[in-house]
Design an enzyme around this catalytic site. Structure first.
Site, PDB file in Angstrom:
ATOM      1  N   LYS A  53       0.883  -1.196  -0.309  1.00 11.71           N
ATOM      2  CA  LYS A  53      -0.073  -0.117  -0.111  1.00 11.71           C
ATOM      3  C   LYS A  53       0.781   1.275   0.219  1.00 11.71           C
ATOM      4  CE  LYS A  53      -3.846  -2.322   2.059  1.00 11.71           C
ATOM      5  NZ  LYS A  53      -4.657  -2.700   3.179  1.00 11.71           N
ATOM      6  N   GLN A  97      -4.213  -1.365   9.533  1.00 14.12           N
ATOM      7  CA  GLN A  97      -4.607  -2.889   8.906  1.00 14.12           C
ATOM      8  C   GLN A  97      -5.097  -3.965   9.929  1.00 14.12           C
ATOM      9  OE1 GLN A  97      -3.430  -3.417   5.773  1.00 14.12           O
ATOM     10  NE2 GLN A  97      -4.108  -5.597   5.944  1.00 14.12           N
ATOM     11  N   ASP A 120     -10.479   3.490   4.006  1.00 18.90           N
ATOM     12  CA  ASP A 120     -11.180   2.430   4.125  1.00 18.90           C
ATOM     13  C   ASP A 120     -12.476   2.331   3.845  1.00 18.90           C
ATOM     14  OD1 ASP A 120      -9.403   0.211   3.783  1.00 18.90           O
ATOM     15  OD2 ASP A 120      -8.990  -0.057   5.739  1.00 18.90           O
TER      16      ASP A 120
END
Ligand code: NDP
Length: 291
Positions: A53, A97, A120
């Site tokens: 990422k 995460q 997200d």
């Protein structure tokens, strides 16, 4: 035989569009958009994901930074880190995460992310915005699915769509996005009766279950579009999706492979969301990104 929806190629196209938007942002604001990724513990798969990422951010000209913390971090320490990142003006996206170690309260940590930086799209404010038709930041995997449907110029207006799986990160938002585009949506799950029949009447099938080969070829309506979100490790160690690919490709008009389908779109959409978050917070009109 189905045409392949090549996630790698479509994602590369989206990334290059994001890179243009990044350059434009830098020219106007004098700084790069930035994504900060928090990882707790040393799970090897998660380490790879966060590295990828951050690397993807740098490749499109954004700042991508990973904040590594030990597996025994306390809830208070983790919340303090999230709050401090969300207070920084140069931080446009904050991503924690998952999964987190068991002693940490995942929901509380995700809720602590500033919704404007929630790239997200998991914060209840963003989930609620999507539900009420005011999408702000949308979860990356379902957004990637929509980008692929648009790439294939699939007409969703009045189409029957089935989403198999109802998780908050994939199934539910995918269903809402399809609904917002005027599809007639069935959200199926482990208790759904006659799943094969529900699938066989659908023009669009999104499989997000996590069961290798669950969706058989004869479940697919001839000409349907099949998006396979599932990532499963086959007996031979190879990655396979939720759809029996060879069988389904005989009947579908479009189909995503696994790997190389929805997966690459997820990370490209994370970049899109980070850019979007930067532009929104800066009060600038959004650049034209959709494919
Ligand atoms: P979850 O485990 O959270 O959800 C799975 C869903 O599938 C649940 O709603 C469950 O139903 C449903 N389900 C389970 N068994 C069946 C069955 N036999 N028939 C119908 N429905 C069933 O998974 P996620 O949504 O997080 O992920 C789904 C898959 O997508 C996984 O393989 C994951 O690895 C992959 N994934 C891929 C991404 C990518 O970038 N390509 C990103 C995120 C996920 P119920 O609610 O009733 O339990």
């Amino acid at each position: 035989m189905a045409q392949i929806l090549d996630g790698k190629a479509i994602a590369a196209d989206l990334r290059s569009r994001v890179a243009v938007g990044v350059r434009d942002f830098v020219a106007r604001r004098g700084r790069r958009p930035g994504l900060d990724v928090v990882i707790v513990g040393d799970d090897p798969a998660s380490q790879v994901y966060v590295r990828n990422k951050a690397k993807a951010c740098e490749e499109v000209g954004m700042r991508g930074e990973v904040h590594r913390r030990p597996g025994d971090i306390t809830q208070a320490e983790l919340l303090a880190l999230v709050h401090s990142l969300c207070a920084r003006d140069d931080v446009d996206g904050v991503l924690v995460q998952l999964p987190l170690p068991k002693h940490l309260d995942e929901t509380a940590v995700l809720d602590a992310i500033d919704p404007r930086r929630d790239v997200d799209g998991f914060h209840p404010m963003n989930a609620g915005a999507l539900l009420s038709g005011r999408p702000a930041l949308v979860p990356c995997t379902p957004l990637g699915c929509m980008r692929m449907l648009d790439h294939a110029k699939v007409s969703l207006d009045g189409a029957r769509a089935i989403v198999i799986g109802r998780s908050n990160i994939v199934g539910k938002p995918a269903g809402l996005l399809l609904l917002a585009r005027n599809a007639t949506v069935t959200l199926a799950h482990s208790r759904t009766r006659d799943l094969a029949a529900r699938c066989a009447e659908s023009d669009v099938v999104v499989a997000a279950v996590g069961r290798a080969g669950l969706v058989r070829g004869d479940w697919i309506k001839p000409g349907a579009v099949v998006l396979d979100v599932g990532i499963n490790r086959g007996a031979d160690g190879k990655l396979v999706g939720d759809v029996a690919y060879d069988e389904a490709a005989e009947r579908a008009s479009w189909i995503t492979p696994v790997p190389g389908g929805v997966g690459p779109m997820t990370i490209a959409c994370l970049l899109e969301n980070t850019l979007r978050a930067a532009w929104m917070r800066a009060g600038l009109p959004l650049p034209e990104l959709p494919l």
